[in-house]
Design a protein around this motif. Structure first.
Motif, short mmCIF file in Angstrom:
data_model
loop_
_atom_site.label_atom_id
_atom_site.label_comp_id
_atom_site.label_asym_id
_atom_site.label_seq_id
_atom_site.Cartn_x
_atom_site.Cartn_y
_atom_site.Cartn_z
N PHE A 27 47.36 32.13 43.64
CA PHE A 27 46.93 33.25 42.80
C PHE A 27 45.44 33.45 43.04
CE2 PHE A 27 45.87 35.59 38.94
CZ PHE A 27 46.99 36.41 38.79
N PRO A 28 44.96 34.69 43.13
CA PRO A 28 43.54 34.91 43.46
C PRO A 28 42.61 34.40 42.37
CG PRO A 28 44.57 36.96 42.79
CD PRO A 28 45.67 35.96 42.94
N ARG A 29 41.48 33.90 42.80
CA ARG A 29 40.39 33.53 41.90
C ARG A 29 39.17 34.33 42.32
NH1 ARG A 29 41.70 29.38 38.64
NH2 ARG A 29 39.54 29.15 37.97
N SER A 41 34.88 35.49 40.96
CA SER A 41 33.70 34.95 40.28
C SER A 41 32.83 36.10 39.82
CB SER A 41 32.91 34.07 41.25
OG SER A 41 31.67 33.68 40.69
N GLU A 71 33.62 31.24 37.83
CA GLU A 71 34.90 31.54 38.45
C GLU A 71 35.98 31.74 37.39
OE1 GLU A 71 37.84 29.55 41.83
OE2 GLU A 71 36.86 28.32 40.31
N PHE A 72 36.94 32.60 37.67
CA PHE A 72 38.08 32.75 36.78
C PHE A 72 39.26 33.40 37.52
CE2 PHE A 72 35.98 36.81 36.50
CZ PHE A 72 36.95 37.76 36.19
N GLU A 73 40.45 33.26 36.92
CA GLU A 73 41.65 33.91 37.42
C GLU A 73 41.84 35.22 36.68
OE1 GLU A 73 45.25 31.71 37.34
OE2 GLU A 73 44.65 30.33 38.93
N TYR A 118 43.48 38.30 34.89
CA TYR A 118 44.65 38.39 34.02
C TYR A 118 44.89 37.10 33.25
CZ TYR A 118 45.76 42.71 36.49
OH TYR A 118 45.68 43.97 37.04
N HIS A 119 44.83 35.95 33.90
CA HIS A 119 45.17 34.69 33.23
C HIS A 119 44.02 34.13 32.41
CE1 HIS A 119 48.38 33.98 36.62
NE2 HIS A 119 48.78 34.84 35.69
N ASP A 120 42.84 34.15 32.99
CA ASP A 120 41.68 33.51 32.35
C ASP A 120 40.76 34.60 31.80
OD1 ASP A 120 39.85 31.64 31.51
OD2 ASP A 120 38.97 31.33 33.49
N TYR A 140 42.00 33.02 47.78
CA TYR A 140 43.39 32.59 47.65
C TYR A 140 43.50 31.22 48.31
CZ TYR A 140 44.34 37.61 46.95
OH TYR A 140 44.35 38.91 46.50
N ASP A 156 45.79 27.81 48.73
CA ASP A 156 47.02 27.05 48.47
C ASP A 156 47.14 25.93 49.50
OD1 ASP A 156 48.02 28.10 50.84
OD2 ASP A 156 49.55 29.34 49.88
#
Length: 808
Positions: free
Chosen positions: A662-664, A666, A671-673, A675-677, A695, A697
């Motif tokens: 999932f993209p991160r 800044s 830094e944040f994700e 939608y999620h963070d 991205y 992984d």
């Protein structure tokens, strides 16, 4: 029929049962009123006039505070300076006696100075946020004793800023969001604790807009229009123009207030107090104190009207909020993204200059120079101050669309752009001084500096005119003895370096020898469309390509309803109906390519170039360079926009392969994700980034970056989507390269040539946020160059020309 009636009756009984014990609405015991000026550096007046006005307003506040000093505390004048910068500018010019008066008012709790220099959009980098919270010397910080960070108008609040506030011991944030083209995450007014990534918390009071205190007491605004201070047909409100103190007027205001309180409670407001700010009614923005407010509150309370009114400072109000509801309000975490930030894309050239200036300042502080003197650090801080001023939230006058070419708006734009282009030129000059200071007295040679924090692989580009008609064909590294071929195209000469060490320099000599570079290459596999444009590229060791699709596709999203687009779509609450409105009010137009892509090769890269056409562009080109040395591509998008004031946005697509990552991103170094963070209800239509999307992984990391464009969306344009959860394709990045949909505050029309650079790299290892910052800083400002001849500079020129800081 009987069966239907039975179920209707049963349903009504259930509803009545659930409503049998309605929640009791608490009685409002008091209203705390914060008197302040909303500070726009421009908008209502030319920015230099605003600077003068703001300092005069502080003088008025000091006079009013001093005149009521002997009165009971409840009857004293109180004032909150929303922004720190005007106070600091006033302080630097004030007499010792006047400074003493201000400090006396601060000590008495009559004047409150907020901690942030401006109301700003989230374009500051980490270094600039550090400066923003160290805006004034520590001595004056202690004297002013800020306790609250205030942000009015702007629809977001960078977590980087909140963390810096906590570092300074400030745990209170007052936020008065203007909901036009945006919104507050929660119902206004309300409070919550905001938890930072390190576990610290700050108390946020999400107030109504800054002018709302007056609206609570009246049926309509007093101001007729938002005019210049120099317009003598209009005046500041005088005694009894507003907030009259006769009994009839007070009781009428009380009746209006209680009616509005009832409406607030019906809409869900459930605190037993209200805390709100109030501004003057001259223009509402950039208006000074209204000293008669003290008498209004005094007479109100003397009549025993309920709820009781209190004139307080922001610090006083926040402390009281914490005491009353600090243990009852919810806690949220995540980034507070800004709905208004897309206005920054209305001036793409200015924005690009500001971001490139930031890159030069990063280079000026590199350890490669052997240390940073106080003069260097002061110069960087001086230029960062100007960049912070550029990011202040007012980007144009209030006539930006009604009279875009008038003297007023053009003067504002000229003044605003100074804070992008002046630091851009001064930062380049500072780096040049550092180069000359470092190498002028060293041996003859071509000195190349990597002032970034990551190793650099790529081109070093020279101006062929600097060869002074010599026919140079190669360069030789004086330390390693390794030679590199010079590639000459028109007036440009370039050579390739591999893994040029971070924060280091290399010395070369120019030679007329012709040669071939020897380097280990990793020839990529490229799949193109029928016109020769790459659709995917993969290198050995990768399981998936670096991108997958038509990279660099350009399109516009245009309003079909002109400037009615905001009321047409934004206020529609229902998601489905709003989406339908977006479809009805806009059209999407994709560019068409003009024939086959041209392909050229060097020993180190493959370059594809293709022209494209679009109704909104005079001409346009996309250039993609694919490295043979490492999994990396670079893209340049150039276009010439035709003039139009109709609202529209331009995007460039970057389709990355679908991965498990999932993209991160800044912002401000945090830094944040997406939608999620995030705090729920904050902006998801687009995101302001420090420059990169990562991205990462188990199969490696894809790091995308933009040199000039700080705004992105994912999957689609997301206009007014307001999605609480991620869209389907988070692997497609949409770079927003232009947007003039905001009516005021931002440039109406920006025609002409624009150029944007993007980079995409794949690494086998996991890229951390600090690694991402280092890579992007390095590649956004390529190696610095100084050609040092055998002749020597005289000592007077060397000393005076290269001395950094003020001349002595």
């Amino acid at each position: 029929m009987k069966c239907t009636l039975f179920f209707i009756c049963f349903f009504l009984i259930c509803v009545l049962a659930t409503q049998g014990n309605p929640k009791e609405t608490p009685e409002i015991k008091y209203i705390d009123i914060i008197h302040c000026t909303h500070t726009d550096y421009g908008y209502t007046d030319h920015p230099v006039i605003v600077e003068e006005l703001q300092q005069r307003f502080l003088d008025i506040a000091i006079d009013a505070a001093s005149s009521t000093l002997e009165l009971p505390k409840a009857e004293r004048f109180k004032w909150t300076a929303e922004a720190l910068d005007p106070v600091w500018e006033w302080w630097k010019k004030a007499s010792p006696e006047r400074k003493k008066e201000l400090l006396q008012a601060i000590e008495n709790g009559q004047i409150d100075v907020a901690a942030l220099p401006y109301n700003v959009h989230p374009f500051l980098n980490a270094r600039q946020w550090d400066l923003a919270l160290n805006w004034i010397p520590e001595k004056e910080w202690d004297l002013f004793s800020p306790k609250v960070g205030i942000q009015h108008d702007v629809n977001g609040f960078s977590r980087a800023s909140a963390m810096k506030l906590l570092d300074k011991g400030i745990k209170y944030i007052w936020n008065g969001i203007n909901t036009y083209w945006g919104g507050a995450p929660f119902q206004q007014p309300s409070g919550f604790w905001w938890e930072m990534p390190d576990g610290r918390k700050t108390l946020v009071w999400q107030s109504m807009p800054y002018w709302f205190g007056y609206n609570l007491l009246t049926e309509r605004e007093w101001r007729i229009k938002q005019t210049n201070a120099s317009n003598t047909e209009f005046r500041t409100p005088r005694i009894n123009d507003i907030l009259s103190t006769d009994e009839e007027s007070l009781r009428k205001a009380n009746s209006i207030l209680n009616g509005k309180i009832k409406k607030m409670q019906e809409e869900g407001y459930d605190y037993d107090f209200i805390t709100v700010s109030i501004t003057n009614q001259w223009r509402i923005d950039n208006d000074g104190p209204f000293p008669p407010l003290v008498e209004f509150i005094k007479e109100w309370n003397k009549l025993g009207l309920e709820p009781k009114l209190r004139l307080v400072t922001a610090t006083e109000a926040m402390k009281r909020i914490e005491e009353r509801i600090g243990d009852k309000i919810p806690t949220y975490s995540g980034e507070w993204t800004d709905w208004w930030a897309f206005g920054g894309a209305s001036s793409p050239r200015d924005m690009a200059a500001s971001r490139i200036a930031g890159n030069y300042l990063h280079a000026a502080l590199s350890p490669v120079w052997g240390g940073n003197s106080e003069a260097v650090q002061n110069k960087v801080a001086e230029l960062d101050r100007e960049l912070c001023r550029y990011y202040e939230h007012t980007f144009a006058a209030n006539k930006a669309t009604s009279d875009p070419f008038g003297y007023f708006n053009q003067g504002h734009l000229a003044e605003k752009s100074i804070y992008a282009y002046r630091p851009y030129e001064k930062a380049k000059w500072l780096v040049a001084q550092r180069l000359r200071e470092k190498f002028s007295n060293q041996a003859e040679g071509l000195y190349i500096v990597n002032a970034g924090n990551a190793d650099y692989t790529g081109w070093v580009t020279l101006d062929k005119h600097s060869f002074r008609n010599m026919d140079y064909k190669s360069v030789k590294n004086k330390k390693t003895g390794k030679s590199h071929k010079l590639f000459i195209v028109d007036n440009e000469a370039k050579f390739f370096v591999n893994e040029f060490e971070a924060n280091s320099y290399q010395q070369f000599s120019l030679a007329e020898d012709s040669l071939v570079d020897e380097i280990n290459l990793s020839e990529p596999k490229i799949i193109t469309d029928e016109l020769g444009w790459p659709l995917s590229v993969i290198w050995e060791g990768m399981e998936k390509p670096i991108f997958q699709g038509d990279i660099g596709k350009f399109f516009s999203l245009e309003s079909t309803v002109g400037r009615r687009i905001e009321p047409e779509i934004w206020e529609v609450k229902d998601d489905i109906k709003r989406s339908e409105k977006v479809d009805q009010s806009t059209k999407t137009i994709y560019a068409e390519v003009n024939g086959k892509a041209t392909k050229t090769e060097t020993p180190f890269s493959i370059i594809f170039e293709q022209e494209f056409s679009h109704p909104r562009l005079l001409q346009a080109t996309r250039i993609l360079e694919i490295s043979k040395v490492e999994p990396r591509i670079s893209m340049e998008i150039k276009f010439n926009r035709l003039t139009s004031s109709n609202p529209e946005a331009f995007y460039v697509e970057f389709p990355l392969p679908k991965t498990e990552a999932f993209p991160r991103i800044s912002n401000g170094g945090v830094e944040f994700e997406p939608y999620h963070d995030q705090i729920p209800g904050t902006c998801t239509d687009f995101f302001t980034i420090d420059g990169w999307v990562n991205y990462a992984d188990e199969n490696g990391s894809w790091l995308w970056s933009s040199k000039e464009a700080p705004l992105i969306s994912f999957s689609e344009t997301q206009l007014a989507a307001k999605k609480p959860s991620p869209p389907e394709n988070m692997n497609k990045i949409m770079a927003m390269v232009y947007n003039n949909m905001w009516e005021v505050n931002f440039l109406n029309d920006c025609p002409g040539e624009m150029c944007f650079h993007f980079d995409l790299v794949w690494k086998a290892e996991q890229i951390t946020p600090s690694m991402a910052d280092d890579l992007i800083n390095t590649y956004n400002l390529k190696p610095l160059i100084m050609l040092n001849p055998a002749t020597r500079e005289d000592k007077f020129t060397f000393n005076r020309l290269n001395q950094i800081g003020d001349r002595q």
